[in-house]
Structures are given as C-alpha cells and as structure tokens.
Design a protein around this motif. Structure first.
Motif, PDB file in Angstrom:
ATOM      1  N   HIS A 110      28.803 -44.279 -64.857  1.00 19.43           N
ATOM      2  CA  HIS A 110      27.429 -44.036 -65.291  1.00 19.43           C
ATOM      3  C   HIS A 110      27.394 -43.017 -66.432  1.00 19.43           C
ATOM      4  O   HIS A 110      26.666 -43.198 -67.413  1.00 19.43           O
ATOM      5  N   GLU A 118      20.740 -49.506 -69.909  1.00 19.69           N
ATOM      6  CA  GLU A 118      20.187 -48.816 -68.750  1.00 19.69           C
ATOM      7  C   GLU A 118      21.029 -49.135 -67.526  1.00 19.69           C
ATOM      8  O   GLU A 118      21.225 -50.298 -67.189  1.00 19.69           O
ATOM      9  N   CYS A 120      21.532 -47.790 -63.434  1.00 21.65           N
ATOM     10  CA  CYS A 120      21.018 -46.966 -62.354  1.00 21.65           C
ATOM     11  C   CYS A 120      21.878 -47.206 -61.116  1.00 21.65           C
ATOM     12  O   CYS A 120      22.293 -48.338 -60.852  1.00 21.65           O
ATOM     13  N   TRP A 131      14.337 -52.707 -58.867  1.00 22.02           N
ATOM     14  CA  TRP A 131      14.442 -52.087 -60.194  1.00 22.02           C
ATOM     15  C   TRP A 131      14.629 -53.161 -61.269  1.00 22.02           C
ATOM     16  O   TRP A 131      13.989 -53.122 -62.319  1.00 22.02           O
TER      17      TRP A 131
END
Length: 142
Positions: A110, A118, A120, A131
């Motif tokens: 990450h 993006e 997560c 999400w």
C-alpha cells in the motif's frame, strides 16, 4: 473470460482469477504460502486478465494466505504496477490475510502504491465489495 487457476509446483491452487461481469471487477482469490515465483506468476496472470477484460477494478482476496509475501513487493512495484496502470487499473480493494505477516506485506505494498491508483486495505470482504461498488456507481454518468 473464464476463471483461471494457477498452481504451485506441488499442484496446489494458489490463485483463482475470475472476472465478475455483474460488478465489472476482477476477483483474485489467493491461497496458502506464496513464494516470490508464485506471486510473480499469479500477478502476470492478473495482468493478462486486466488486459482481456479492460477492467478498472480489482477485488484482491488474501484471506486464505499464510505468512508474508514481502519478498515480492519490489517486483510488484517496479513491474506489475506500471503494467496494471497501463491496462486501466484505477481501484484495488485488498482484503488482508489474517495474522501480522500478511497484514504487514499488504501495508508495505500500500505504501508503494502511493497515488498511482486508489488502494484500500480491508479486514472484511463485504466492506471491500461495497467500496468498489460505490466507486463504480460514482463513476457512472448521471
């Protein structure tokens, strides 16, 4: 695209890649102990699936992974990420493995992603799915 399975040298499936047309994402189900070689081979398979489906979202499920895969993070950052971006990846939902080693590997990846796409981290697959669904909904023209 049909489901693709990748096996290790013992014939055990360590990755299943499947395109989910209803949700328009790739679902990657990783299992067991992952060597650098299996991570590289699996990630190359994910790239082929991204290119074949022109998919922007990945649901990466590591709940079945045992231990660390930190040793592959350099290759992921230097080789996989640029190719995944070129193939159109914009969002990567990562469900972390139980235990400190898998979580540590995911956190290290990450950090390497930065602002390229993006990403997560999730403890729960439903939160990861939600999400991605929200991102897809927000990306659709009004």
């Amino acid at each position: 695209m049909d489901q693709q399975q990748y096996t290790n040298s013992f014939g055990k499936v360590y990755l299943t890649v499947q395109y989910d047309p209803a949700n328009q994402w790739l679902y990657n189900d990783w299992q067991g102990l992952l060597s650098t070689d299996t991570v590289v081979q699996g990630c190359e398979g994910v790239l082929r699936a991204l290119e074949a489906t022109n998919c922007a979202y990945i649901l990466n499920d590591n709940r079945g992974v045992i231990g660390s895969w930190n040793q592959a993070n350099d290759w992921i950052e230097q080789h996989w990420m640029p190719q995944a971006l070129a193939a159109g990846l914009t969002r990567f939902a990562h469900v972390v493995a139980p235990g400190i080693f898998g979580q540590s590997s995911a956190e290290a990846m990450h950090q390497r992603v930065g602002t390229r796409f993006e990403m997560c981290l999730f403890q729960d697959i439903e939160a990861a799915r939600n999400w991605l669904l929200l991102a897809r909904k927000n990306a659709e023209p009004a």
